[in-house]
Design a protein around this motif. Structure first.
Motif, short mmCIF file in Angstrom:
data_model
loop_
_atom_site.label_atom_id
_atom_site.label_comp_id
_atom_site.label_asym_id
_atom_site.label_seq_id
_atom_site.Cartn_x
_atom_site.Cartn_y
_atom_site.Cartn_z
N MET A 36 1.46 5.23 -5.01
CA MET A 36 0.36 4.96 -5.92
C MET A 36 -0.62 6.11 -5.90
SD MET A 36 1.14 2.35 -7.43
CE MET A 36 -0.27 1.85 -8.34
N TYR A 37 -0.79 6.67 -4.73
CA TYR A 37 -1.77 7.76 -4.64
C TYR A 37 -1.26 9.01 -5.30
CZ TYR A 37 -4.68 5.12 -1.54
OH TYR A 37 -5.51 4.18 -1.00
N ASN B 139 -1.19 -9.20 2.48
CA ASN B 139 -1.98 -8.00 2.50
C ASN B 139 -3.05 -8.09 3.56
OD1 ASN B 139 -2.39 -5.53 1.57
ND2 ASN B 139 -3.87 -6.10 0.03
N VAL C 25 0.18 5.21 4.74
CA VAL C 25 -0.35 5.69 3.47
C VAL C 25 -0.72 7.15 3.58
CG1 VAL C 25 -2.30 5.49 1.91
CG2 VAL C 25 -1.15 3.47 2.75
N ASP D 11 -2.43 2.27 7.42
CA ASP D 11 -3.21 3.42 6.99
C ASP D 11 -2.47 4.71 7.23
OD1 ASP D 11 -5.27 2.12 5.96
OD2 ASP D 11 -6.52 2.20 7.73
N ASN E 136 0.82 -1.21 0.00
CA ASN E 136 0.00 0.00 0.00
C ASN E 136 0.84 1.24 0.00
OD1 ASN E 136 -2.32 -1.41 0.05
ND2 ASN E 136 -2.41 -1.53 2.25
#
Lengths: 477, 410
Positions: free
Chosen positions: B259-260, B363, B378, B375, B255
């Protein structure tokens, strides 16, 4: 001069309630000039925007009543009654726009700026939103964050790429366990999906009562959570349990990958219930219109029910009539349709209107999530993230770009009814089913209610705080 | 039973239709068998009275009478019995008559009557008021317990949970082991073979499971037949797994925030990822493949070595816990249950090879156990890159040209 006149009118009313000393005075003069910001005056534009941003930021972080810049204050202040009359907001004359809803105001302004191609304003607003937004904050911050992403993509014309990336990310982190946990938890705390399940199951059971061979075509992404209760009902209500064939048509790529696991579970469960059961999955369709009777495996002696759970909105707007016609050609005994109550379809050529409707709908949804889950719930976060794709898709991607069915141009129940009436006639829900739904809603937190529509309309509405959010209907040929 | 006795039709006072909602004001409950009003049927041993004969008989059993005295001491008095007036009903015939009036009334309503009484909480319907009352007392108070240990107060959420619960696999296997073994085995086989999930991925510990079930004759033929496919490939599978385990170590967290940030950066990420996948999976996956195999893989796509130490540890431990969960119950589970368990392990990685299941499981543990951590991780990356990149890309956009006023602000 406009600025000074505003100042005068403000002071004459003198309603600022918090006399927090000199703070108020020192900012007050500057604040007066802000009343006429919108539409923007070219002079002092930057200073106005930047100081406003600072005020808002201070307010939202300090949560302080004393700095009573009551326009932008996050919490409602009941005493600032002169607010709306002063703040004409350049056309956005919404009398209920309190300091609470800063996100929606900024977002709408930004949308308008994008539509007007006012680049400086776009820039200012995007910057401000970015300062204040967060996907981990309160509702306003979350909405700001997800809609900011869409607005940014719209301004930079990068919606398509963003959507693709978001989809890829979601698919990577998606597995059976997480999907199952998410959907079951959601169903436990909110009737958003179970409302449609219960009503549709009731209509299906009644329409197919007495038939020995049943074939249910499930076009949804609910991971078959609708069907265990139906299987149980089939097993317990009759002396002779019918044979059930379930064909699931999956449209979202994400769901596809877990369907193998789902099918194993469903088969086991049906065995446990003692219901003769057959399960098929159809995936990889680009377009629902590609379905045919043969592809679905519909045979002559079976009684067919078509169950569309949030499926029709994924069909391109122009292709909806054809898909409904295709359903008709399957000769079903009943068609159940469940959709969310929002209109992104008739507004699709008007960016600002579409944006406002989109914001309205997702505001209700996010607030509902906020109140249904615990504050630190991981599932709530994941559901919110799932929305981000939909928001970007509707607002920042062009419809004519061919994508794999993730378009979500929702329509309201009344609009769907108009379409469905072309091929079907509506079936009312029996009193028993209505009672079942009411009993279901009682098991959740207060705020949910069932609304039966007005005369011309069909189906049932689920309402959250009096706002209709989900629509369910049943149809027969 | 002599015919003459059973001719009584059921007609007297029978048609009192209960009106739903007529509970207000509540009727005073009539106490049964109080000292002042003993029942008609008396126990000769302790003198207790009962309204109905069958209740008396039940009570007498409790006295542990010697066999002789178990018979009725008094001669059988001619008794009224009641038949159901509905001609099609089984109880219409005298041989199936019931002993008391109340009982036949209830039967008639339950079987042939309209269900006028409805529970408010769960909307279940009853034809007999006493049934409805009895249900209302317990409705909502009953708790449903799943095999996995979770408690539910609502039946519908219990059922839905049960259908997807992991504990279901074991139970149905045990229940159905004898009867439907054959069909289970064959369906599982065809299922797995169609999806070709296990071409490269059978680890070595599977064959050991089948050694333990050698005592079970019939199943062995089927299992051996099917698993020979798998076992035959085990050696090659093992090699590729060993190699791939090493490769996994080089990849960072799934995560990752980068990617974001992609929407704002105009690099071409997707093609690069395809290439990497090719490399890892060998020839299995072709680039640009839009089918199940790609979409369900969960190996990370980027090469940024954001080394996440816990990730490495979790891989072997997950592997071993799967292993253990298979081994320990193997002695008590049937062959089909083991088959299903094995299938589940393969199936949770959906269509990809066994490597895919590594990523999926990893995952999982990240999400479920370390959810807060991942989280937060991320989030930090996301918000900061968003902010930063906004500035950068804003600079790049030609339409927005009043940039020189802002850079200093940051």
């Amino acid at each position: 001069m406009k600025l000074s006149s505003a100042k005068i009118s403000k002071e004459s009313k003198g309603t600022s309630p918090s006399h927090g000393g000199h703070h108020k005075n020192s900012f007050h003069s500057k604040r007066q000039s802000h009343h006429s910001i919108l539409p923007l005056q070219p002079v002092d534009q930057l200073e106005q925007w930047s100081s406003v941003a600072v005020d808002m930021y201070n307010n939202s972080s300090s949560n302080n009543n004393d700095n009573n810049h009551h326009h932008y204050q996050p919490q409602t202040s009941h005493t600032s009654t002169s607010r709306s009359s002063d703040y004409s907001a350049g056309g956005d004359g919404d009398p209920s726009a309190t300091g609470n809803k800063w996100a929606s105001r900024l977002l709408k302004e930004c949308a308008r700026a994008i539509f007007d191609k006012d680049s400086s304003k776009i820039h200012h607003l995007l910057w401000m939103l970015n300062e204040l937004a967060s996907p981990y904050g309160d509702c306003e911050q979350k909405l700001a964050s997800y809609f900011l992403q869409a607005l940014f993509c719209k301004a930079t014309e990068s919606g398509q790429r963003c959507f693709k990336t978001l989809t890829l990310v979601a698919e990577k982190s998606h597995c059976f366990d997480s999907a199952r946990k998410l959907i079951l938890k959601f169903q436990e705390v909110s009737p958003w999906t179970t409302f449609g399940h219960v009503a549709a199951n009731g209509a299906i059971l009644e329409a197919l009562d007495g038939e020995p061979k049943l074939h249910i075509i499930d076009i949804s992404n609910t991971l078959c959570t609708q069907w265990p209760t139906l299987l149980e009902a089939l097993a317990t209500r009759n002396d002779d349990t019918p044979h059930l064939k379930l064909t699931v048509v999956v449209t979202a790529n994400i769901v596809r990958s877990v369907m193998k696991e789902i099918s194993q579970r469903m088969e086991k469960f049906a065995r446990l219930m003692g219901v003769p059961f057959e399960f098929n999955v159809i995936s990889g369709l680009n377009h629902l219109g590609q379905l045919t009777k043969e592809a679905l495996g519909v045979v002559e002696d079976e009684a067919v029910a078509v169950n569309c759970m949030g499926a029709l909105r994924r069909v391109p707007v122009e292709g909806r009539a054809a898909v409904i016609g295709m359903f008709r050609s399957l000769g079903p005994k009943v068609v159940t349709v469940v959709e969310e109550e929002a209109d992104f379809s008739s507004t699709r050529y008007d960016f600002v209107k579409c944006f406002e409707e989109c914001l309205r709908f997702y505001t209700v949804y996010f607030e509902m999530l906020e109140e249904s889950f615990t504050p630190t719930s991981n599932e709530k976060l994941m559901l919110e993230r799932e929305c981000s794709r939909g928001i970007v898709r509707v607002l920042a991607c062009d419809d004519d770009q061919d994508n794999e069915g993730e378009r979500e141009r929702r329509e309201r129940g009344s609009q769907w009814s108009e379409r469905l009436k072309e091929a079907f006639s509506s079936v009312g829900f029996s009193d028993d089913v209505v009672d079942d739904v009411k009993a279901l809603l009682k098991r959740y937190k207060p705020g949910w209610a069932l609304a039966q529509p007005y005369q011309n309309e069909t189906g049932l509405y689920l309402t959250w705080k009096e706002e209709p959010v989900v629509w369910v209907s049943a149809w027969k040929p | 039973m002599p015919e003459t006795m059973a001719e009584e039709p059921v007609s007297n006072g029978f048609m009192q239709n209960p009106v739903p909602g007529s509970n207000n004001p509540p009727v005073a409950k009539r106490k049964r068998n109080l000292p002042g009003t003993p029942g008609k049927f008396l126990c000769e041993i302790c003198g207790k009275g009962f309204q109905r004969d069958q209740n008396l008989q039940l009570h007498r059993r409790g006295h542990n009478l010697p066999w002789k005295l178990k018979q009725r001491t008094t001669k059988e008095v001619r008794k009224r019995v009641y038949v159901c007036p509905e001609k099609t009903c089984v109880h219409h015939h005298p041989s199936r008559a019931l002993g008391d009036l109340t009982g036949i009334k209830k039967h008639f309503y339950r079987k042939h009557g309209e269900k006028k009484w409805k529970c408010e909480k769960c909307s279940k319907r009853y034809a007999v008021q006493s049934d409805w009352k009895a249900h209302s007392k317990t409705c909502g108070t009953r708790e449903y317990k799943c095999d996995c240990g979770t408690l539910f107060s609502r039946r519908d959420s219990f059922i839905t949970h049960r259908a997807f619960c992991d504990a279901l696999a074991e139970e149905t296997a045990r229940v159905n082991a004898a009867s439907s073994m054959h069909s289970l085995a064959t369906t599982n086989f065809s299922y797995q073979l169609m999806g070709n999930p296990l071409d490269t991925g059978m680890p070595q510990h599977f064959p050991s499971i089948f050694k333990t079930i050698s005592s079970n004759d019939e199943t062995i033929d089927q299992t051996r037949r099917g698993f020979s496919l798998w076992m035959g490939q085990a050696p090659q599978g093992h090699d590729s797994i060993g190699k791939s385990l090493q490769e996994i170590q080089q990849f960072g967290s799934l995560n990752s925030g980068s990617m974001y940030s992609d929407p704002l950066v105009s690099t071409s990420n997707p093609p690069a990822s395809d290439y990497q996948l090719n490399w890892v999976f060998g020839n299995k996956v072709s680039s640009g493949n839009a089918e199940d195999q790609l979409t369900s893989t969960s190996l990370p796509l980027n090469n940024n070595v954001k080394e996440n130490g816990t990730q490495l540890v979790s891989i072997p431990s997950l592997f071993s816990t799967q292993h253990q969960s298979q081994q320990t119950p193997s002695f008590s589970m049937s062959a089909t249950a083991l088959l299903q368990k094995a299938a589940q392990i393969g199936a949770t990685s959906t269509d990809t090879s066994f490597l895919g299941s590594f990523g999926t499981k990893c995952n999982n543990s990240q999400i479920q156990d370390g959810s807060k951590y991942s989280d937060l991780y991320v989030s930090n990356t996301q918000t900061t890159t968003l902010g930063r990149d906004m500035e950068n890309s804003a600079n790049d956009i030609s339409t927005l040209n009043q940039l020189q006023m802002y850079p200093a602000k940051r």
